[in-house]
Design a protein around this motif. Structure first.
Motif, PDB file in Angstrom:
ATOM      1  N   ASP A  43      51.461  44.266  37.678  1.00 18.27           N
ATOM      2  CA  ASP A  43      52.396  44.981  38.549  1.00 18.27           C
ATOM      3  C   ASP A  43      52.112  46.478  38.610  1.00 18.27           C
ATOM      4  O   ASP A  43      52.428  47.140  39.605  1.00 18.27           O
ATOM      5  CB  ASP A  43      53.833  44.755  38.077  1.00 18.27           C
ATOM      6  N   GLN A  91      40.309  35.424  43.382  1.00 27.19           N
ATOM      7  CA  GLN A  91      41.729  35.227  43.085  1.00 27.19           C
ATOM      8  C   GLN A  91      41.848  34.528  41.729  1.00 27.19           C
ATOM      9  O   GLN A  91      41.044  33.644  41.424  1.00 27.19           O
ATOM     10  CB  GLN A  91      42.390  34.361  44.149  1.00 27.19           C
ATOM     11  N   ARG A 123      38.314  36.670  48.198  1.00 28.25           N
ATOM     12  CA  ARG A 123      39.599  36.046  47.894  1.00 28.25           C
ATOM     13  C   ARG A 123      39.605  34.544  48.121  1.00 28.25           C
ATOM     14  O   ARG A 123      40.518  33.856  47.687  1.00 28.25           O
ATOM     15  CB  ARG A 123      40.695  36.710  48.738  1.00 28.25           C
ATOM     16  N   LYS A 136      38.797  30.899  43.898  1.00 26.73           N
ATOM     17  CA  LYS A 136      39.985  30.881  43.035  1.00 26.73           C
ATOM     18  C   LYS A 136      39.628  30.358  41.650  1.00 26.73           C
ATOM     19  O   LYS A 136      38.963  29.331  41.515  1.00 26.73           O
ATOM     20  CB  LYS A 136      41.070  30.011  43.676  1.00 26.73           C
ATOM     21  N   SER A 169      38.415  39.609  39.074  1.00 22.38           N
ATOM     22  CA  SER A 169      38.948  40.044  40.367  1.00 22.38           C
ATOM     23  C   SER A 169      38.316  41.353  40.819  1.00 22.38           C
ATOM     24  O   SER A 169      38.056  41.553  42.011  1.00 22.38           O
ATOM     25  CB  SER A 169      40.471  40.198  40.288  1.00 22.38           C
ATOM     26  N   PRO A 180      47.905  48.359  41.656  1.00 24.62           N
ATOM     27  CA  PRO A 180      47.868  47.826  43.026  1.00 24.62           C
ATOM     28  C   PRO A 180      46.637  46.969  43.302  1.00 24.62           C
ATOM     29  O   PRO A 180      46.713  46.008  44.079  1.00 24.62           O
ATOM     30  CB  PRO A 180      47.862  49.100  43.891  1.00 24.62           C
ATOM     31  N   SER A 181      45.499  47.287  42.677  1.00 24.69           N
ATOM     32  CA  SER A 181      44.276  46.523  42.927  1.00 24.69           C
ATOM     33  C   SER A 181      44.337  45.113  42.345  1.00 24.69           C
ATOM     34  O   SER A 181      43.523  44.258  42.698  1.00 24.69           O
ATOM     35  CB  SER A 181      43.067  47.259  42.342  1.00 24.69           C
ATOM     36  N   GLN A 200      47.867  35.962  39.699  1.00 28.20           N
ATOM     37  CA  GLN A 200      49.184  35.342  39.539  1.00 28.20           C
ATOM     38  C   GLN A 200      49.263  34.770  38.129  1.00 28.20           C
ATOM     39  O   GLN A 200      48.298  34.171  37.642  1.00 28.20           O
ATOM     40  CB  GLN A 200      49.368  34.230  40.571  1.00 28.20           C
ATOM     41  N   LYS A 254      47.534  43.350  41.967  1.00 23.22           N
ATOM     42  CA  LYS A 254      48.764  42.644  42.350  1.00 23.22           C
ATOM     43  C   LYS A 254      48.537  41.499  43.323  1.00 23.22           C
ATOM     44  O   LYS A 254      49.185  40.458  43.236  1.00 23.22           O
ATOM     45  CB  LYS A 254      49.783  43.627  42.940  1.00 23.22           C
ATOM     46  N   LYS A 255      47.607  41.670  44.248  1.00 26.69           N
ATOM     47  CA  LYS A 255      47.384  40.636  45.256  1.00 26.69           C
ATOM     48  C   LYS A 255      46.335  39.613  44.835  1.00 26.69           C
ATOM     49  O   LYS A 255      46.061  38.662  45.562  1.00 26.69           O
ATOM     50  CB  LYS A 255      46.971  41.281  46.583  1.00 26.69           C
ATOM     51  N   ARG A 256      45.741  39.824  43.646  1.00 25.36           N
ATOM     52  CA  ARG A 256      44.646  38.955  43.226  1.00 25.36           C
ATOM     53  C   ARG A 256      44.953  38.120  41.994  1.00 25.36           C
ATOM     54  O   ARG A 256      44.200  37.191  41.686  1.00 25.36           O
ATOM     55  CB  ARG A 256      43.395  39.805  42.947  1.00 25.36           C
TER      56      ARG A 256
END
Length: 316
Positions: A153, A134, A108, A111, A128, A156-157, A163, A159-161
Motif C-alpha cells: 500500500d 502480477q 501484467r 501471473k 513485479s 504505488p509501483s 495481491q 499496488k496494482k501488481r
C-alpha cells in the motif's frame, strides 16, 4: 599446487553480482550509514550477524535497485538475503522463456503465486519490478499478510501488481488461496526447512560452531516465525503436500516450483512427482559464492497444451 576452486556466481541478470557499494546504498537509504564499518582489509561492510543491520541493508537494496520507497517487517520476522531471492526470480523467468522461443514473458499478463510470501514480500517485489508480472502472495500468518500489505500500500509501483491473501488452513497450500478459474503461469515457494523447533535449534548451533566457534549461540540474524522455519515433515513433507494439491489445479498452471534446501530430499520428491503423473520435472541449480541452492519445477501440461498456453497468454 592445490587446484583453485571455481567460485560460483549469481544469475547473469542479477543486479547483485558485484560487491555491495555501501556508499551508494547509504545515499539511497541514509539510515544504513551508521551500520557501515571497515573490515580487516579496510573494505566497507556491515555486521551481518546484526539483525538490525541486515534489515536496513535490505531496505537500502530494495530502494536502490527496485524503487521501493517504504519497506519494513515486524521484529522477529524473516528478513531474507535479497541476492538469493532475486536469483530464484531470474531463473523462473528463464524457465518460462524455454517454452517461448527463448523470450521471457513479461508484463501484467503473466501471473505468479508466491506460497508463503512472508511479512517481507520480497519475491513479489522483485518479480513485479524486474518483469512486470502480477503476483498473488499467500501466507498462513495473518500478521505477515498485514505487514506485507502495508508495504504494498505504501508503494504505488506495487499496488496494482501485488495481491495478498491469508491462508486460513495451515494444512493446505493451494486450497483456499487458488480462486475458481484462476490461472497462474508459475508458482514459487521457499518452504519451511526444519521438521521442528528442536531440529532448527540444533542445526543453527552446528552452523555457529563452524563459523564462530560458539555452540551456545542460536540467534538467527535473518529472523523468522515458527511457520516460516519449521513444519511437520520439514521441507519434504511440505513440498510433498504441495505436489499432491497441485494435481487439483494441474491445468491452470504452467510451472509449479519450490526451493529445495537439502539435495538429499530430491529423490523422495521425484517419487511423489512420478506418483501424481507430472509430465515434466526439472531441477534448476543456483549458486552464490560457494553455496549451491536449487528449485524443483514440475508441469502437467502436454505439448498441445503448452502451444495453446504460449499463444493465448504470452503472445497476445
Amino acid at each position: 599446487m592445490a587446484k583453485k576452486e571455481h567460485k560460483l556466481t549469481l544469475h547473469p541478470r542479477n543486479p547483485h553480482r558485484a560487491r555491495y557499494n555501501f556508499s551508494l546504498l547509504a545515499d539511497s537509504c541514509p539510515e544504513l550509514a551508521p551500520y557501515i564499518q571497515l573490515n580487516q582489509y579496510g573494505t566497507q561492510t556491515i555486521d551481518f550477524a546484526d539483525p538490525n543491520a541486515v534489515k536496513v541493508l535490505n531496505r537500502a537494496l530494495l530502494n536502490h535497485f527496485y524503487g521501493v520507497l517504504f519497506w519494513d517487517i515486524p521484529e522477529g520476522y524473516l528478513c531474507p538475503p535479497i541476492p538469493g531471492r532475486a536469483d530464484y526470480i531470474h531463473y523462473l523467468a528463464d524457465l518460462l522463456a524455454e517454452s517461448n522461443a527463448g523470450q521471457i514473458p513479461r508484463g501484467r499478463g503473466i501471473k505468479a503465486l508466491d506460497v508463503g510470501t512472508g511479512a517481507n514480500c520480497v519475491y513479489p517485489i522483485i518479480g513485479s519490478q524486474e518483469y512486470g508480472w502480477q503476483f498473488v502472495g499467500s501466507d498462513a500468518n495473518n500478521i505477515a499478510v498485514q505487514s506485507a500489505q502495508t508495504v504494498v500500500d505504501a508503494n504505488p509501483s506495487l499496488k496494482k501488481r501485488i495481491q495478498l491473501r491469508h491462508q486460513s488452513n495451515m494444512q493446505h497450500v493451494f486450497a483456499g488461496i487458488w480462486q475458481q478459474d484462476e490461472v497462474f503461469d508459475v508458482t514459487l515457494c521457499n518452504p519451511p526447512f526444519h521438521s521442528s523447533q528442536d531440529a532448527m535449534t540444533s542445526e543453527n548451533k552446528r552452523k555457529w560452531r563452524g563459523v564462530k566457534g560458539d555452540a551456545k549461540k542460536t540467534t538467527l540474524n535473518f529472523g523468522g516465525q515458527a511457520p516460516e522455519l519449521w513444519c511437520e515433515g520439514g521441507e519434504t513433507g511440505f513440498i510433498s503436500r504441495m505436489i499432491k494439491e497441485s494435481v487439483e489445479v494441474k491445468d491452470r498452471c504452467f510451472w509449479f516450483t519450490s526451493l529445495v534446501a537439502r539435495k538429499e530430499n530430491l529423490a523422495a520428491l521425484y517419487r511423489v512427482l512420478k506418483s501424481v503423473g507430472a509430465v515434466q520435472v526439472k531441477t534448476i541449480e543456483m549458486a552464490q559464492g560457494q553455496k549451491v541452492s536449487r528449485f524443483v519445477a514440475w508441469s502437467f501440461l502436454e505439448p498441445a497444451q503448452i502451444d495453446f498456453w504460449r499463444d493465448a497468454r504470452w503472445r497476445k
